[in-house]
Design an enzyme around this catalytic site. Structure first.
Site, PDB file in Angstrom:
ATOM      1  CB  CYS A 136      -0.721  -0.032   1.112  1.00 46.57           C
ATOM      2  SG  CYS A 136      -1.929   1.473   1.327  1.00 46.57           S
ATOM      3  CB  CYS A 139      -0.604   2.736   3.902  1.00 51.52           C
ATOM      4  SG  CYS A 139      -2.382   1.982   3.468  1.00 51.52           S
ATOM      5  CG  ASP A 140       3.059   1.578   4.478  1.00 51.71           C
ATOM      6  OD1 ASP A 140       2.887   1.714   5.515  1.00 51.71           O
ATOM      7  OD2 ASP A 140       2.869   0.223   4.235  1.00 51.71           O
TER       8      ASP A 140
END
Length: 311
Positions: A136, A139-140
């Site tokens: 992701c 997300c990261d």
């Protein structure tokens, strides 16, 4: 004491589940939506969405799902928090058991459980998951400022991940096992024009390299020559597709060789009357937010007609 029997239960809160809830809520069927382990579905980890009708300036995935959630609440839809651990479709009404022990009985069921990211399932990938290995970018990606990262995959997801990562990383390399990408032309062109993005074709991941604490590199193998090469990097992002969340229904619903729930042509009806499937758990062709929403509408209409037929 006889249990309350609901008319309709919807499993999942992605675009398909929320749309099914909107339609069944407006039909006064008083649906119960079971939130699941990932409320909001895959769009909760999606950045800007440019192709959902009605948003000419684009909209972020979490914002779109928040709006859909507000809409189902407006129509009085009830939401159950948690996940379904067991389901019995062998007799009607159907019964579902939640992870908190709650049992729910319903005359009809809409399955909108979506899909999850696929992994390579090699030991080093598991070892460094969360330590430089991710599925992701939204997300990261923030944690990889001015870093060198690899994106594994060749579809639209890989292009989207790579493009998003250029906001943070200094260099992004897309690795694909074939000679050509499967991505749409517009996404391939967009990635190809970005100066931070380069590609390595006919390559597969042989190993994720690290120092025990974090990723330090990647070992690739050329599928044509068998040659293995090692490359320094700070992160590896997997973008090799998704697996439908249909495990719970194996042996109860007809499921195809790829794990998707089978539905009848021009319908969302499954192999069990009264059970309907929509969104990415049954769509292996389009897998878009708008098509998921469309099949959510279909499932709600199909369920309403089914309920009318058994009254």
């Amino acid at each position: 004491m006889e249990r309350d029997i609901r008319d309709i239960v919807i499993m999942g809160t992605g675009p398909a589940g929320y749309t099914a809830a909107i339609y069944s809520g407006r039909a006064n069927l008083k649906p119960l939506v079971i939130e699941g382990s990932q409320p909001g579905g895959q769009l909760m980890i999606t950045s800007e969405i440019e192709n959902f009708p009605g948003f000419p300036e684009g909209i972020f995935g979490p914002e779109l799902m928040a709006r859909m959630r507000q809409q189902i609440i407006r129509f009085g839809v009830e939401i159950a928090y948690g996940s379904v651990q067991d389901v019995d479709l062998s007799r009607t009404p159907f019964s579902l058991s939640l992870d908190d022990g709650t049992e729910i009985v319903t005359r009809s069921l809409i399955v909108a459980t979506g899909a999850n990211a696929k992994w390579l399932n090699i030991d080093s990938e598991k070892m460094y998951r969360g330590k430089g290995v991710s599925a992701c970018a939204t997300c990261d990606g923030f944690f990889f400022k001015q870093c060198k990262v690899f994106v594994v995959g060749g579809g639209d997801t890989a292009m989207e991940e790579a493009l998003y990562l250029t906001k943070f990383a200094a260099e992004v390399i897309i690795v694909h096992r074939r000679e050509e990408f499967r991505a749409s032309k517009i996404m391939s062109l967009r990635a190809g024009k970005n100066p931070k993005i380069s590609t390595m074709l006919n390559q597969v991941v042989d190993e994720i390299l690290g120092d025990g604490h974090k990723v330090t590199g990647i070992r690739l193998q050329n599928v044509l020559t068998g040659e293995k090469t090692e490359h320094q990097c700070d992160g590896v992002f997997m973008a090799i597709g998704h697996a439908p969340n249909a495990e719970l229904f194996k042996g109860q619903l007809r499921i195809d060789d790829y794990g998707y729930i089978e539905t009848k042509k021009t319908s969302t009806e499954t192999s069990v009357p009264g059970v309907f499937a929509c969104g990415d758990v049954q769509d292996y062709t389009y897998r878009q937010a708008i098509t998921a929403a469309g099949t959510g509408c279909m499932a709600a209409v199909d369920a309403e007609r089914f309920l009318e037929s058994i009254r």
